[in-house]
Enzyme design. Sequence first.
Site, mmCIF file in Angstrom:
data_model
loop_
_atom_site.group_PDB
_atom_site.id
_atom_site.type_symbol
_atom_site.label_atom_id
_atom_site.label_comp_id
_atom_site.label_asym_id
_atom_site.label_seq_id
_atom_site.Cartn_x
_atom_site.Cartn_y
_atom_site.Cartn_z
ATOM 1 N N LYS A 184 -5.388 9.707 -8.336
ATOM 2 C CA LYS A 184 -5.061 10.041 -6.914
ATOM 3 C C LYS A 184 -5.154 11.183 -6.636
ATOM 4 O O LYS A 184 -4.293 12.031 -6.977
ATOM 5 C CB LYS A 184 -3.516 9.385 -6.725
ATOM 6 C CG LYS A 184 -3.064 9.807 -5.406
ATOM 7 C CD LYS A 184 -3.350 8.729 -4.323
ATOM 8 C CE LYS A 184 -2.803 8.592 -2.935
ATOM 9 N NZ LYS A 184 -3.256 7.903 -1.783
ATOM 10 N N HIS B 252 3.096 6.273 -1.747
ATOM 11 C CA HIS B 252 3.884 7.454 -1.047
ATOM 12 C C HIS B 252 5.391 7.474 -1.218
ATOM 13 O O HIS B 252 6.089 8.103 -0.294
ATOM 14 C CB HIS B 252 3.459 7.525 0.252
ATOM 15 C CG HIS B 252 1.807 7.726 0.497
ATOM 16 N ND1 HIS B 252 1.309 8.733 0.376
ATOM 17 C CD2 HIS B 252 1.084 6.798 1.205
ATOM 18 C CE1 HIS B 252 -0.132 8.705 0.696
ATOM 19 N NE2 HIS B 252 -0.200 7.128 1.093
ATOM 20 N N HIS C 19 0.761 -1.330 -0.128
ATOM 21 C CA HIS C 19 -0.038 0.138 0.068
ATOM 22 C C HIS C 19 0.952 1.151 -0.091
ATOM 23 O O HIS C 19 0.673 2.203 -0.914
ATOM 24 C CB HIS C 19 -1.026 -0.024 1.413
ATOM 25 C CG HIS C 19 -1.856 1.269 1.345
ATOM 26 N ND1 HIS C 19 -3.074 1.076 0.685
ATOM 27 C CD2 HIS C 19 -1.562 2.337 1.738
ATOM 28 C CE1 HIS C 19 -3.714 2.387 0.939
ATOM 29 N NE2 HIS C 19 -2.843 3.001 1.599
#
Length: 272
Positions: free
Chosen positions: A212, A173, A158
């Site tokens: 996103k 990220h 993730h």
Amino acid sequence: MLPWFIPIVAIILVSLHGRPVQCQTDAELRTISEQIWAADDNRMADADVQYNVNGNQLFTYVNEAALTGTYQRLIDLLDNYEAFTGTAESCGQVCRDEESAFLDAILNTRPIQILHSWLIDQGLASSSVAAFKDELYQYWFMLYTRSGGPLDSSGFEHTYVGEIDEGQVKGLHNWVQEYFEEKAGRLVYNGPINSCQPDIETFTFNWLNYNKPISGGFMRTSPEVEIALSTLCLLTRTGSNCPIRLEGIQLTMTAWDMSGLPKTIGSTYPNC
């Protein structure tokens, strides 16, 4: 006030590691986070990673020859996961070996060693390096479900690789993954949202043709520093307001866990 005849019992919490669990103050978390950040011997030089948040693409130059050591062990992991939740992770022993090699590599770095020593003192980690490696594996690589079905996710996937969930990009990220995905044409940069020092950016992009709306992360930092800071916050301030200090600047991080499971990363990123 308690009646005088009721005994007052002092309760000392003892962790599974055999040491009393300490309560960490915000000041202590800022101090240890700054020590971890300052120990980043593998941080990329500005000349080796150049980006422009106001440009048509995010990255303008990355010296790929400098992506050695823990960066290479990270890169080995980036193609191991299914992008869409609801699809079981199917990578077998080769992927487990690469995950183990990544953990071995970061365990030999100063940021992780500083974190480990501090966590031992706080009663939050095993003193054995082998046992601490198992704990890191649980926090980052333990498979779980986000879809309510098959085992389709992990904290590492993730946070570092990204996922497509409910028609949107979730996670993703990490600047190394963003660089390679942009280079391959799978990530399309849509523009900046905010910038924070030191080297934290939030922006929007499309990945695999999914949007996103807002993403954020450190730029130029080594994998071990990101793992160390996120693990620190996971174990001490689960949620969206973990106090850290980097180069004298007070910031916060988010580190969500997955409720109902052994302690493991749900998502984590610096707030900006």
